[in-house]
Write a protein that holds these residues in place. Structure first.
Motif, PDB file in Angstrom:
ATOM      1  N   GLY A  92       0.818  -1.206   0.000  1.00  0.00           N
ATOM      2  CA  GLY A  92       0.000   0.000   0.000  1.00  0.00           C
ATOM      3  C   GLY A  92       0.846   1.247   0.000  1.00  0.00           C
ATOM      4  N   SER A  93       0.435   2.212   0.822  1.00  0.00           N
ATOM      5  CA  SER A  93       1.192   3.453   0.915  1.00  0.00           C
ATOM      6  C   SER A  93       1.562   3.702   2.368  1.00  0.00           C
ATOM      7  N   GLY A  94       2.727   4.267   2.584  1.00  0.00           N
ATOM      8  CA  GLY A  94       3.158   4.604   3.937  1.00  0.00           C
ATOM      9  C   GLY A  94       3.877   3.462   4.618  1.00  0.00           C
ATOM     10  N   PRO A  95       4.503   3.769   5.773  1.00  0.00           N
ATOM     11  CA  PRO A  95       5.260   2.749   6.494  1.00  0.00           C
ATOM     12  C   PRO A  95       4.338   1.757   7.203  1.00  0.00           C
ATOM     13  N   ASN A  96       4.896   0.612   7.538  1.00  0.00           N
ATOM     14  CA  ASN A  96       4.099  -0.374   8.260  1.00  0.00           C
ATOM     15  C   ASN A  96       4.011  -0.011   9.741  1.00  0.00           C
ATOM     16  N   LYS A  97       3.221  -0.778  10.483  1.00  0.00           N
ATOM     17  CA  LYS A  97       2.961  -0.446  11.892  1.00  0.00           C
ATOM     18  C   LYS A  97       4.217  -0.533  12.747  1.00  0.00           C
ATOM     19  N   LYS A  98       5.078  -1.489  12.445  1.00  0.00           N
ATOM     20  CA  LYS A  98       6.312  -1.631  13.219  1.00  0.00           C
ATOM     21  C   LYS A  98       7.189  -0.387  13.061  1.00  0.00           C
ATOM     22  N   ARG A  99       7.267   0.120  11.824  1.00  0.00           N
ATOM     23  CA  ARG A  99       8.053   1.322  11.562  1.00  0.00           C
ATOM     24  C   ARG A  99       7.455   2.519  12.286  1.00  0.00           C
ATOM     25  N   GLU A 100       6.113   2.618  12.293  1.00  0.00           N
ATOM     26  CA  GLU A 100       5.448   3.747  12.969  1.00  0.00           C
ATOM     27  C   GLU A 100       5.716   3.722  14.467  1.00  0.00           C
ATOM     28  N   ARG A 101       5.678   2.517  15.077  1.00  0.00           N
ATOM     29  CA  ARG A 101       5.945   2.425  16.519  1.00  0.00           C
ATOM     30  C   ARG A 101       7.393   2.801  16.831  1.00  0.00           C
ATOM     31  N   ALA A 102       8.316   2.336  15.999  1.00  0.00           N
ATOM     32  CA  ALA A 102       9.727   2.663  16.230  1.00  0.00           C
ATOM     33  C   ALA A 102       9.954   4.163  16.078  1.00  0.00           C
ATOM     34  N   ASP A 103       9.296   4.796  15.100  1.00  0.00           N
ATOM     35  CA  ASP A 103       9.438   6.246  14.919  1.00  0.00           C
ATOM     36  C   ASP A 103       8.873   6.991  16.118  1.00  0.00           C
ATOM     37  N   ALA A 104       7.732   6.504  16.640  1.00  0.00           N
ATOM     38  CA  ALA A 104       7.123   7.172  17.787  1.00  0.00           C
ATOM     39  C   ALA A 104       8.016   7.038  19.037  1.00  0.00           C
ATOM     40  N   LYS A 105       8.665   5.910  19.200  1.00  0.00           N
ATOM     41  CA  LYS A 105       9.476   5.668  20.378  1.00  0.00           C
ATOM     42  C   LYS A 105      10.828   6.355  20.304  1.00  0.00           C
ATOM     43  N   TYR A 106      11.508   6.263  19.123  1.00  0.00           N
ATOM     44  CA  TYR A 106      12.879   6.739  19.004  1.00  0.00           C
ATOM     45  C   TYR A 106      13.026   8.001  18.160  1.00  0.00           C
ATOM     46  N   GLY A 107      12.009   8.403  17.519  1.00  0.00           N
ATOM     47  CA  GLY A 107      12.149   9.536  16.607  1.00  0.00           C
ATOM     48  C   GLY A 107      12.365   9.027  15.197  1.00  0.00           C
ATOM     49  N   HIS A 108      12.662   9.946  14.288  1.00  0.00           N
ATOM     50  CA  HIS A 108      12.759   9.589  12.881  1.00  0.00           C
ATOM     51  C   HIS A 108      14.202   9.455  12.408  1.00  0.00           C
ATOM     52  N   GLY A 109      15.107   9.086  13.279  1.00  0.00           N
ATOM     53  CA  GLY A 109      16.482   8.797  12.872  1.00  0.00           C
ATOM     54  C   GLY A 109      17.243  10.022  12.389  1.00  0.00           C
ATOM     55  N   GLY A 110      17.075  11.149  13.038  1.00  0.00           N
ATOM     56  CA  GLY A 110      17.867  12.315  12.713  1.00  0.00           C
ATOM     57  C   GLY A 110      17.235  13.228  11.676  1.00  0.00           C
ATOM     58  N   LYS A 111      16.020  12.975  11.324  1.00  0.00           N
ATOM     59  CA  LYS A 111      15.384  13.857  10.354  1.00  0.00           C
ATOM     60  C   LYS A 111      14.883  15.111  11.005  1.00  0.00           C
TER      61      LYS A 111
END
Length: 128
Positions: A109-128
Motif C-alpha cells: 500500500g502506501s506509507g510505512p508499516n505499523k512496526k516502523r510507525e511504533r519505532a518512529d514514535a518511540k525513538y524519533g525519525h532517525g535524525g530527520k
C-alpha cells in the motif's frame, strides 16, 4: 515323371543315411559364426534405436520447455492486460469497491508499516 513310369527309383529310402561332406566341428563353427553375426546385427540395431530414442526425448523436452515458456508469457500478458484495464477503469478520488484496495493494502500500500510507525514514535525519525 518318366522315372516313375519306367519304374526307376529316384528317391532315397527314409532310413538312408548319407555321409556328410562337412564335419560336425566345421558345421559348429559355421553355426557359431552365424549366431555371432546375428548378435552383432541386433546390437547395432539396439544402439541405433537407443540413439533415436535419445533424440526424440531431447526434442520432447525442448518442446515442453518452449510450451511452458509460451504459457508463462501468455499468463503474464493476461495479468498485465488485467492491470491496465483495472487502472483505466479507476476514477480518481472515488472509493474503490473491487479487489484493488485490498490488494494494495496487503502488498504494501502506501506509507510505512505499523512496526516502523511504533519505532518512529518511540525513538524519533532517525535524525530527520
Amino acid at each position: 515323371a518318366l522315372c516313375e513310369r519306367s519304374g526307376i527309383a529316384f528317391r532315397r529310402p527314409d532310413d538312408f543315411f548319407a555321409e556328410m561332406v562337412k564335419t560336425d566341428d566345421h558345421m559348429a563353427k559355421v553355426k557359431d559364426r552365424l549366431i555371432f553375426e546375428t548378435k552383432k546385427m541386433e546390437a547395432f540395431e539396439q544402439r541405433k534405436s537407443n540413439k533415436e530414442q535419445r533424440l526424440r526425448a531431447k526434442e520432447a523436452r525442448a518442446n515442453k520447455a518452449i510450451e511452458k515458456a509460451r504459457a508463462k508469457k501468455d499468463h503474464m500478458k493476461a495479468v498485465d492486460d488485467w492491470a491496465k484495464d483495472a487502472a483505466a477503469n479507476r476514477i480518481p478520488g472515488a472509493i474503490r469497491d473491487d479487489d484493488d484496495y485490498q490488494l494494495s493494502r496487503v502488498s504494501g500500500g502506501s506509507g510505512p508499516n505499523k512496526k516502523r510507525e511504533r519505532a518512529d514514535a518511540k525513538y524519533g525519525h532517525g535524525g530527520k
